[in-house]
Design a protein around this motif. Sequence first.
Motif, PDB file in Angstrom:
ATOM      1  N   LEU A 221      57.748  21.442  57.441  1.00  0.00           N
ATOM      2  CA  LEU A 221      56.632  21.276  56.516  1.00  0.00           C
ATOM      3  C   LEU A 221      55.394  22.027  57.001  1.00  0.00           C
ATOM      4  CD1 LEU A 221      57.041  17.473  55.732  1.00  0.00           C
ATOM      5  CD2 LEU A 221      57.602  19.386  54.230  1.00  0.00           C
ATOM      6  N   GLU A 222      55.277  22.204  58.307  1.00  0.00           N
ATOM      7  CA  GLU A 222      54.128  22.942  58.843  1.00  0.00           C
ATOM      8  C   GLU A 222      54.142  24.398  58.396  1.00  0.00           C
ATOM      9  OE1 GLU A 222      54.537  19.269  60.738  1.00  0.00           O
ATOM     10  OE2 GLU A 222      56.054  20.855  60.623  1.00  0.00           O
ATOM     11  N   PHE A 223      55.322  24.889  57.989  1.00  0.00           N
ATOM     12  CA  PHE A 223      55.434  26.223  57.393  1.00  0.00           C
ATOM     13  C   PHE A 223      55.183  26.158  55.888  1.00  0.00           C
ATOM     14  CE2 PHE A 223      58.116  29.235  55.053  1.00  0.00           C
ATOM     15  CZ  PHE A 223      57.732  30.445  55.598  1.00  0.00           C
ATOM     16  N   SER A 224      55.954  25.337  55.180  1.00  0.00           N
ATOM     17  CA  SER A 224      55.911  25.331  53.713  1.00  0.00           C
ATOM     18  C   SER A 224      54.597  24.804  53.164  1.00  0.00           C
ATOM     19  CB  SER A 224      57.082  24.512  53.154  1.00  0.00           C
ATOM     20  OG  SER A 224      57.016  23.172  53.593  1.00  0.00           O
ATOM     21  N   HIS A 225      54.003  23.794  53.822  1.00  0.00           N
ATOM     22  CA  HIS A 225      52.766  23.190  53.336  1.00  0.00           C
ATOM     23  C   HIS A 225      51.552  23.570  54.194  1.00  0.00           C
ATOM     24  CE1 HIS A 225      55.689  20.897  51.121  1.00  0.00           C
ATOM     25  NE2 HIS A 225      54.760  20.216  50.497  1.00  0.00           N
ATOM     26  N   GLY A 226      51.796  24.410  55.184  1.00  0.00           N
ATOM     27  CA  GLY A 226      50.700  24.776  56.082  1.00  0.00           C
ATOM     28  C   GLY A 226      50.502  26.265  56.204  1.00  0.00           C
ATOM     29  N   ALA A 227      51.209  26.876  57.146  1.00  0.00           N
ATOM     30  CA  ALA A 227      50.931  28.269  57.500  1.00  0.00           C
ATOM     31  C   ALA A 227      51.237  29.256  56.395  1.00  0.00           C
ATOM     32  CB  ALA A 227      51.708  28.647  58.763  1.00  0.00           C
ATOM     33  N   PHE A 228      52.327  29.038  55.637  1.00  0.00           N
ATOM     34  CA  PHE A 228      52.756  30.072  54.691  1.00  0.00           C
ATOM     35  C   PHE A 228      51.882  30.136  53.445  1.00  0.00           C
ATOM     36  CE2 PHE A 228      56.263  32.466  52.425  1.00  0.00           C
ATOM     37  CZ  PHE A 228      56.207  33.548  53.294  1.00  0.00           C
ATOM     38  N   ARG A 229      50.950  29.214  53.316  1.00  0.00           N
ATOM     39  CA  ARG A 229      50.004  29.295  52.198  1.00  0.00           C
ATOM     40  C   ARG A 229      48.980  30.413  52.416  1.00  0.00           C
ATOM     41  NH1 ARG A 229      50.825  24.786  48.751  1.00  0.00           N
ATOM     42  NH2 ARG A 229      52.872  23.996  49.363  1.00  0.00           N
ATOM     43  N   PHE A 230      49.041  31.099  53.546  1.00  0.00           N
ATOM     44  CA  PHE A 230      48.064  32.159  53.822  1.00  0.00           C
ATOM     45  C   PHE A 230      48.091  33.253  52.767  1.00  0.00           C
ATOM     46  CE2 PHE A 230      51.769  34.266  55.675  1.00  0.00           C
ATOM     47  CZ  PHE A 230      51.537  35.615  55.417  1.00  0.00           C
ATOM     48  N   GLY A 231      49.235  33.445  52.107  1.00  0.00           N
ATOM     49  CA  GLY A 231      49.341  34.479  51.089  1.00  0.00           C
ATOM     50  C   GLY A 231      48.357  34.289  49.943  1.00  0.00           C
ATOM     51  N   HIS A 232      47.982  33.037  49.657  1.00  0.00           N
ATOM     52  CA  HIS A 232      47.029  32.786  48.572  1.00  0.00           C
ATOM     53  C   HIS A 232      45.684  33.457  48.851  1.00  0.00           C
ATOM     54  CE1 HIS A 232      49.440  28.897  47.531  1.00  0.00           C
ATOM     55  NE2 HIS A 232      50.020  29.989  47.073  1.00  0.00           N
ATOM     56  N   ALA A 233      45.305  33.538  50.127  1.00  0.00           N
ATOM     57  CA  ALA A 233      44.022  34.154  50.476  1.00  0.00           C
ATOM     58  C   ALA A 233      44.046  35.667  50.320  1.00  0.00           C
ATOM     59  CB  ALA A 233      43.646  33.789  51.918  1.00  0.00           C
ATOM     60  N   MET A 234      45.232  36.258  50.235  1.00  0.00           N
ATOM     61  CA  MET A 234      45.358  37.707  50.173  1.00  0.00           C
ATOM     62  C   MET A 234      45.284  38.252  48.747  1.00  0.00           C
ATOM     63  SD  MET A 234      48.449  38.029  52.974  1.00  0.00           S
ATOM     64  CE  MET A 234      48.578  39.809  52.882  1.00  0.00           C
ATOM     65  N   VAL A 235      45.341  37.360  47.759  1.00  0.00           N
ATOM     66  CA  VAL A 235      45.384  37.803  46.357  1.00  0.00           C
ATOM     67  C   VAL A 235      44.050  38.409  45.948  1.00  0.00           C
ATOM     68  CG1 VAL A 235      45.706  37.044  43.974  1.00  0.00           C
ATOM     69  CG2 VAL A 235      47.088  36.040  45.801  1.00  0.00           C
ATOM     70  N   ARG A 236      44.092  39.605  45.368  1.00  0.00           N
ATOM     71  CA  ARG A 236      42.890  40.324  44.940  1.00  0.00           C
ATOM     72  C   ARG A 236      42.352  39.767  43.616  1.00  0.00           C
ATOM     73  NH1 ARG A 236      42.307  45.785  46.666  1.00  0.00           N
ATOM     74  NH2 ARG A 236      41.463  46.275  44.606  1.00  0.00           N
ATOM     75  N   PRO A 237      41.062  39.975  43.345  1.00  0.00           N
ATOM     76  CA  PRO A 237      40.522  39.555  42.044  1.00  0.00           C
ATOM     77  C   PRO A 237      40.980  40.438  40.891  1.00  0.00           C
ATOM     78  CG  PRO A 237      38.815  40.612  43.358  1.00  0.00           C
ATOM     79  CD  PRO A 237      40.016  40.452  44.260  1.00  0.00           C
ATOM     80  N   GLU A 238      41.447  41.655  41.177  1.00  0.00           N
ATOM     81  CA  GLU A 238      41.994  42.526  40.137  1.00  0.00           C
ATOM     82  C   GLU A 238      42.952  43.528  40.764  1.00  0.00           C
ATOM     83  OE1 GLU A 238      38.680  44.528  38.322  1.00  0.00           O
ATOM     84  OE2 GLU A 238      38.702  46.145  39.815  1.00  0.00           O
ATOM     85  N   TYR A 239      43.802  44.098  39.913  1.00  0.00           N
ATOM     86  CA  TYR A 239      44.794  45.058  40.379  1.00  0.00           C
ATOM     87  C   TYR A 239      44.846  46.259  39.439  1.00  0.00           C
ATOM     88  CZ  TYR A 239      46.575  41.570  43.645  1.00  0.00           C
ATOM     89  OH  TYR A 239      46.687  40.667  44.660  1.00  0.00           O
ATOM     90  N   VAL A 240      44.868  47.438  40.039  1.00  0.00           N
ATOM     91  CA  VAL A 240      45.156  48.655  39.279  1.00  0.00           C
ATOM     92  C   VAL A 240      46.676  48.748  39.169  1.00  0.00           C
ATOM     93  CG1 VAL A 240      44.916  51.159  39.163  1.00  0.00           C
ATOM     94  CG2 VAL A 240      43.082  49.778  40.161  1.00  0.00           C
ATOM     95  N   ILE A 241      47.200  48.599  37.952  1.00  0.00           N
ATOM     96  CA  ILE A 241      48.646  48.544  37.759  1.00  0.00           C
ATOM     97  C   ILE A 241      49.244  49.945  37.682  1.00  0.00           C
ATOM     98  CG2 ILE A 241      50.492  47.691  36.256  1.00  0.00           C
ATOM     99  CD1 ILE A 241      48.928  45.475  37.590  1.00  0.00           C
ATOM    100  N   ASN A 242      48.571  50.801  36.924  1.00  0.00           N
ATOM    101  CA  ASN A 242      49.071  52.156  36.711  1.00  0.00           C
ATOM    102  C   ASN A 242      47.914  53.019  36.203  1.00  0.00           C
ATOM    103  OD1 ASN A 242      48.782  51.452  33.944  1.00  0.00           O
ATOM    104  ND2 ASN A 242      50.881  50.667  33.905  1.00  0.00           N
ATOM    105  N   ASP A 243      48.192  54.183  35.675  1.00  0.00           N
ATOM    106  CA  ASP A 243      47.136  55.053  35.168  1.00  0.00           C
ATOM    107  C   ASP A 243      46.557  54.573  33.845  1.00  0.00           C
ATOM    108  OD1 ASP A 243      47.460  56.747  37.342  1.00  0.00           O
ATOM    109  OD2 ASP A 243      49.030  57.900  36.336  1.00  0.00           O
TER     110      ASP A 243
END
Length: 366
Positions: A101-123
């Motif tokens: 649980l220390e992985f699933s409910h703890g450390a691995f949530r770090f990905g949420h902090a990496m999400v950008r406010p916007e993304y350039v998808i293509n041209d």
Amino acid sequence: MTALFALLHNGLVDVVRRGEPATGPNASLGAAYKRFLCARDALTLIYRNIVRKDLMRRVIHPEIYAAYAGTNPDFIDRPAPSNSGATSRGIREHGGWQIPLEFSHGAFRFGHAMVRPEYVINDLATHDLNNTLEKNSANDPVNMPLDATWIVRWSYFFEIKGSRPNFSRRIGPFLSDGLGNDQFFPAVDQTNRVGLLYRDLLGSALAGLWSVDALIAEIAVRRPHFIGISRLLADRPYRVRELRNWLPSVPNYGGLTTEDIETLANDPPLPFFILFEAMQQPHSEGMHLGPLGSIIVSEVIFGALANDELPAGNSSASLTEALAEVSAEYYPTNVFEEVPEIERMDQLAEFIAEIAGLRQAVPAFL
């Protein structure tokens, strides 16, 4: 990403078909099934090779990565001989090893902090996070399926021929505003707090995770050199002081009382501390996880890779060698001779563009 790997799978099926013995009954159902099994194993090996050599190398603390990325890493969370018959933390009495649980409910949530406010998808298009989150068949069925503005150009997500992609946010105790949107992450309890970060913290509290202090103490007994990497882990008074000084200095964490700050400084929630630790890393400041977060993530991801059900994945020195072993299980010749040594996502995208005939695709694939 799902579409990308579907293209890889179909391309590998074609690669296998071209390499099959000419005298075999290639059109029969049995031959088609064998072709599928061989391509599936090859795709699995490529995927896991990228996870090991690209993804993990980027998000794990370099010294922790070096300890786990080699052959036969010395895992902490596995069964160990004991005179008392006790088993280690990750072992359940009847089910064998399970994800902590220390992985699933703890450390691995770090990905949420990496999400950008916007993304350039293509041209054609740039999509903000709110637009991206609401774009599904439940919220917007009238505009489904997705149109050409959602076809990804992969040089905007991986560094291909000098491109500058959508880099993630640095890891830290902050999330993009879209992840606090009450439409997507409404209140789930009587506090009426909204957002993904609140859900992460609430989930960790309900799961009954080991405390930060307890985890550090246990690792210090079993792998003291890991703790010595970081003053934030090795020096508890320093850790408490850093948290105590930081919490009242950030407007986003306003409203905390002196008692709140003292409680959080002495016993920080694990998901919060993992993000704080990453942000506080000297000379990298959020470019990768800190040692504690890296240990928890490495134990699980590298542990899963070590328990690979494909023998070729563990016994081979390279992807090329592993693919040759897989091919030998199905065919007398190596049907994967043309597959290069793929270790990174940019290499994968370029390989798919080649085998799927997408180099000149419109909208652009690369």
